[in-house]
Design a protein around this motif. Structure first.
Motif, PDB file in Angstrom:
ATOM      1  N   VAL A 202      -3.462  23.973 -26.693  1.00 41.37           N
ATOM      2  CA  VAL A 202      -4.218  25.111 -27.213  1.00 41.37           C
ATOM      3  C   VAL A 202      -4.835  24.748 -28.556  1.00 41.37           C
ATOM      4  O   VAL A 202      -6.005  25.042 -28.816  1.00 41.37           O
ATOM      5  N   TRP A 203      -4.089  24.073 -29.410  1.00 49.10           N
ATOM      6  CA  TRP A 203      -4.606  23.647 -30.712  1.00 49.10           C
ATOM      7  C   TRP A 203      -5.808  22.715 -30.525  1.00 49.10           C
ATOM      8  O   TRP A 203      -6.820  22.844 -31.201  1.00 49.10           O
ATOM      9  N   ASN A 204      -5.722  21.784 -29.568  1.00 46.54           N
ATOM     10  CA  ASN A 204      -6.847  20.886 -29.310  1.00 46.54           C
ATOM     11  C   ASN A 204      -8.065  21.654 -28.799  1.00 46.54           C
ATOM     12  O   ASN A 204      -9.197  21.335 -29.166  1.00 46.54           O
ATOM     13  N   LYS A 205      -7.847  22.670 -27.964  1.00 41.56           N
ATOM     14  CA  LYS A 205      -8.964  23.497 -27.490  1.00 41.56           C
ATOM     15  C   LYS A 205      -9.615  24.228 -28.661  1.00 41.56           C
ATOM     16  O   LYS A 205     -10.841  24.301 -28.753  1.00 41.56           O
ATOM     17  N   ILE A 206      -8.796  24.766 -29.543  1.00 41.42           N
ATOM     18  CA  ILE A 206      -9.319  25.468 -30.714  1.00 41.42           C
ATOM     19  C   ILE A 206     -10.130  24.507 -31.573  1.00 41.42           C
ATOM     20  O   ILE A 206     -11.239  24.842 -32.003  1.00 41.42           O
ATOM     21  N   LYS A 207      -9.609  23.314 -31.803  1.00 43.36           N
ATOM     22  CA  LYS A 207     -10.346  22.341 -32.611  1.00 43.36           C
ATOM     23  C   LYS A 207     -11.674  21.983 -31.955  1.00 43.36           C
ATOM     24  O   LYS A 207     -12.673  21.790 -32.642  1.00 43.36           O
ATOM     25  N   SER A 208     -11.703  21.918 -30.627  1.00 45.03           N
ATOM     26  CA  SER A 208     -12.933  21.520 -29.941  1.00 45.03           C
ATOM     27  C   SER A 208     -14.002  22.610 -29.974  1.00 45.03           C
ATOM     28  O   SER A 208     -15.191  22.300 -29.895  1.00 45.03           O
ATOM     29  N   ILE A 209     -13.601  23.883 -30.088  1.00 45.49           N
ATOM     30  CA  ILE A 209     -14.602  24.955 -30.118  1.00 45.49           C
ATOM     31  C   ILE A 209     -14.894  25.445 -31.530  1.00 45.49           C
ATOM     32  O   ILE A 209     -15.805  26.246 -31.717  1.00 45.49           O
ATOM     33  N   ALA A 210     -14.166  24.948 -32.509  1.00 46.80           N
ATOM     34  CA  ALA A 210     -14.365  25.391 -33.895  1.00 46.80           C
ATOM     35  C   ALA A 210     -15.705  24.902 -34.424  1.00 46.80           C
ATOM     36  O   ALA A 210     -16.039  23.732 -34.305  1.00 46.80           O
ATOM     37  N   ARG A 211     -16.450  25.817 -34.989  1.00 43.44           N
ATOM     38  CA  ARG A 211     -17.699  25.485 -35.670  1.00 43.44           C
ATOM     39  C   ARG A 211     -17.527  25.928 -37.108  1.00 43.44           C
ATOM     40  O   ARG A 211     -17.357  27.112 -37.373  1.00 43.44           O
ATOM     41  N   SER A 212     -17.534  24.960 -38.010  1.00 42.63           N
ATOM     42  CA  SER A 212     -17.272  25.244 -39.426  1.00 42.63           C
ATOM     43  C   SER A 212     -15.929  25.943 -39.600  1.00 42.63           C
ATOM     44  O   SER A 212     -15.773  26.817 -40.444  1.00 42.63           O
ATOM     45  N   GLY A 213     -14.978  25.595 -38.743  1.00 39.26           N
ATOM     46  CA  GLY A 213     -13.631  26.133 -38.860  1.00 39.26           C
ATOM     47  C   GLY A 213     -13.407  27.482 -38.231  1.00 39.26           C
ATOM     48  O   GLY A 213     -12.323  28.037 -38.339  1.00 39.26           O
ATOM     49  N   THR A 214     -14.424  28.041 -37.559  1.00 37.71           N
ATOM     50  CA  THR A 214     -14.261  29.356 -36.941  1.00 37.71           C
ATOM     51  C   THR A 214     -14.708  29.324 -35.490  1.00 37.71           C
ATOM     52  O   THR A 214     -15.448  28.445 -35.067  1.00 37.71           O
ATOM     53  N   GLY A 215     -14.255  30.304 -34.736  1.00 39.37           N
ATOM     54  CA  GLY A 215     -14.646  30.429 -33.340  1.00 39.37           C
ATOM     55  C   GLY A 215     -13.855  31.523 -32.664  1.00 39.37           C
ATOM     56  O   GLY A 215     -13.075  32.229 -33.293  1.00 39.37           O
ATOM     57  N   ILE A 216     -14.078  31.651 -31.366  1.00 37.46           N
ATOM     58  CA  ILE A 216     -13.353  32.642 -30.562  1.00 37.46           C
ATOM     59  C   ILE A 216     -12.628  31.907 -29.444  1.00 37.46           C
ATOM     60  O   ILE A 216     -13.222  31.098 -28.731  1.00 37.46           O
ATOM     61  N   TYR A 217     -11.332  32.190 -29.335  1.00 35.97           N
ATOM     62  CA  TYR A 217     -10.517  31.603 -28.270  1.00 35.97           C
ATOM     63  C   TYR A 217     -10.069  32.721 -27.350  1.00 35.97           C
ATOM     64  O   TYR A 217      -9.491  33.706 -27.796  1.00 35.97           O
ATOM     65  N   HIS A 218     -10.361  32.583 -26.050  1.00 35.19           N
ATOM     66  CA  HIS A 218      -9.939  33.580 -25.071  1.00 35.19           C
ATOM     67  C   HIS A 218      -8.568  33.194 -24.519  1.00 35.19           C
ATOM     68  O   HIS A 218      -8.404  32.116 -23.955  1.00 35.19           O
ATOM     69  N   CYS A 219      -7.602  34.070 -24.711  1.00 37.39           N
ATOM     70  CA  CYS A 219      -6.247  33.842 -24.201  1.00 37.39           C
ATOM     71  C   CYS A 219      -6.210  34.201 -22.723  1.00 37.39           C
ATOM     72  O   CYS A 219      -6.539  35.321 -22.341  1.00 37.39           O
ATOM     73  N   ALA A 220      -5.816  33.249 -21.912  1.00 36.82           N
ATOM     74  CA  ALA A 220      -5.769  33.465 -20.472  1.00 36.82           C
ATOM     75  C   ALA A 220      -4.607  34.369 -20.061  1.00 36.82           C
ATOM     76  O   ALA A 220      -4.706  35.085 -19.068  1.00 36.82           O
ATOM     77  N   ASP A 221      -3.515  34.341 -20.835  1.00 33.72           N
ATOM     78  CA  ASP A 221      -2.334  35.119 -20.476  1.00 33.72           C
ATOM     79  C   ASP A 221      -1.462  35.326 -21.708  1.00 33.72           C
ATOM     80  O   ASP A 221      -1.812  34.916 -22.807  1.00 33.72           O
ATOM     81  N   THR A 222      -0.308  35.960 -21.517  1.00 33.64           N
ATOM     82  CA  THR A 222       0.572  36.228 -22.655  1.00 33.64           C
ATOM     83  C   THR A 222       1.163  34.947 -23.236  1.00 33.64           C
ATOM     84  O   THR A 222       1.476  34.900 -24.420  1.00 33.64           O
ATOM     85  N   ASP A 223       1.304  33.900 -22.417  1.00 31.23           N
ATOM     86  CA  ASP A 223       1.786  32.623 -22.943  1.00 31.23           C
ATOM     87  C   ASP A 223       0.785  32.044 -23.939  1.00 31.23           C
ATOM     88  O   ASP A 223       1.172  31.498 -24.968  1.00 31.23           O
ATOM     89  N   ASP A 224      -0.506  32.172 -23.638  1.00 30.55           N
ATOM     90  CA  ASP A 224      -1.528  31.721 -24.584  1.00 30.55           C
ATOM     91  C   ASP A 224      -1.438  32.515 -25.883  1.00 30.55           C
ATOM     92  O   ASP A 224      -1.554  31.947 -26.966  1.00 30.55           O
ATOM     93  N   LYS A 225      -1.219  33.821 -25.792  1.00 27.65           N
ATOM     94  CA  LYS A 225      -1.098  34.641 -27.000  1.00 27.65           C
ATOM     95  C   LYS A 225       0.120  34.205 -27.818  1.00 27.65           C
ATOM     96  O   LYS A 225       0.067  34.155 -29.043  1.00 27.65           O
TER      97      LYS A 225
END
Length: 62
Positions: A8-31
Protein backbone atom coordinates in the motif's frame (compact mmCIF):
# COMPACT_ATOMS: atom_id res chain seq x y z
CA UNK A 1 5.33 -2.74 8.52
CA UNK A 2 4.06 -6.02 7.09
CA UNK A 3 4.27 -6.96 3.43
CA UNK A 4 0.75 -5.85 2.49
CA UNK A 5 1.16 -2.49 4.27
CA UNK A 6 4.43 -2.03 2.38
CA UNK A 7 2.55 -2.70 -0.90
CA UNK A 8 0.00 0.00 0.00
CA UNK A 9 2.86 2.38 0.83
CA UNK A 10 4.44 1.68 -2.58
CA UNK A 11 1.09 2.35 -4.30
CA UNK A 12 0.79 5.65 -2.43
CA UNK A 13 4.32 6.63 -3.42
CA UNK A 14 3.58 5.80 -7.06
CA UNK A 15 0.46 8.00 -7.21
CA UNK A 16 1.82 10.87 -5.11
CA UNK A 17 2.23 14.13 -6.98
CA UNK A 18 4.20 16.65 -4.96
CA UNK A 19 3.51 14.46 -1.94
CA UNK A 20 -0.28 14.43 -2.29
CA UNK A 21 -2.91 12.27 -3.93
CA UNK A 22 -6.01 10.17 -3.43
CA UNK A 23 -5.87 6.49 -2.52
CA UNK A 24 -9.02 4.40 -2.88
CA UNK A 25 -9.29 1.74 -0.18
CA UNK A 26 -10.62 -1.47 -1.65
CA UNK A 27 -11.75 -2.86 1.72
CA UNK A 28 -11.45 -2.49 5.49
CA UNK A 29 -8.01 -4.14 5.42
CA UNK A 30 -6.78 -1.33 3.17
CA UNK A 31 -8.22 1.22 5.62
CA UNK A 32 -6.37 -0.53 8.46
CA UNK A 33 -3.14 -0.32 6.49
CA UNK A 34 -3.71 3.38 5.79
CA UNK A 35 -4.20 3.88 9.54
CA UNK A 36 -0.93 2.00 10.21
CA UNK A 37 0.88 4.39 7.84
CA UNK A 38 -0.75 7.36 9.60
CA UNK A 39 0.27 6.06 13.04
CA UNK A 40 3.83 5.41 11.83
CA UNK A 41 4.07 9.00 10.61
CA UNK A 42 4.38 8.21 6.89
CA UNK A 43 1.26 10.10 5.80
CA UNK A 44 -1.49 12.41 6.95
CA UNK A 45 -4.99 11.85 5.62
CA UNK A 46 -8.29 13.58 5.29
CA UNK A 47 -11.07 11.29 4.15
CA UNK A 48 -12.85 12.50 1.00
CA UNK A 49 -15.33 9.61 1.28
CA UNK A 50 -15.48 6.53 3.47
CA UNK A 51 -13.13 4.76 1.05
CA UNK A 52 -11.08 7.60 -0.51
CA UNK A 53 -8.12 8.87 1.47
CA UNK A 54 -6.71 12.23 0.43
CA UNK A 55 -3.13 11.88 1.63
CA UNK A 56 -0.04 13.96 2.08
CA UNK A 57 3.22 12.12 2.52
CA UNK A 58 5.25 13.08 5.55
CA UNK A 59 8.44 11.47 4.21
CA UNK A 60 10.29 11.66 0.90
CA UNK A 61 8.73 9.47 -1.80
CA UNK A 62 11.59 9.57 -4.33
Amino acid sequence: MDGRTYEVWNKIKSIARSGTGIYHCADTDDKRRINELINAGYITVSWKTAQDAVFHTAVETD
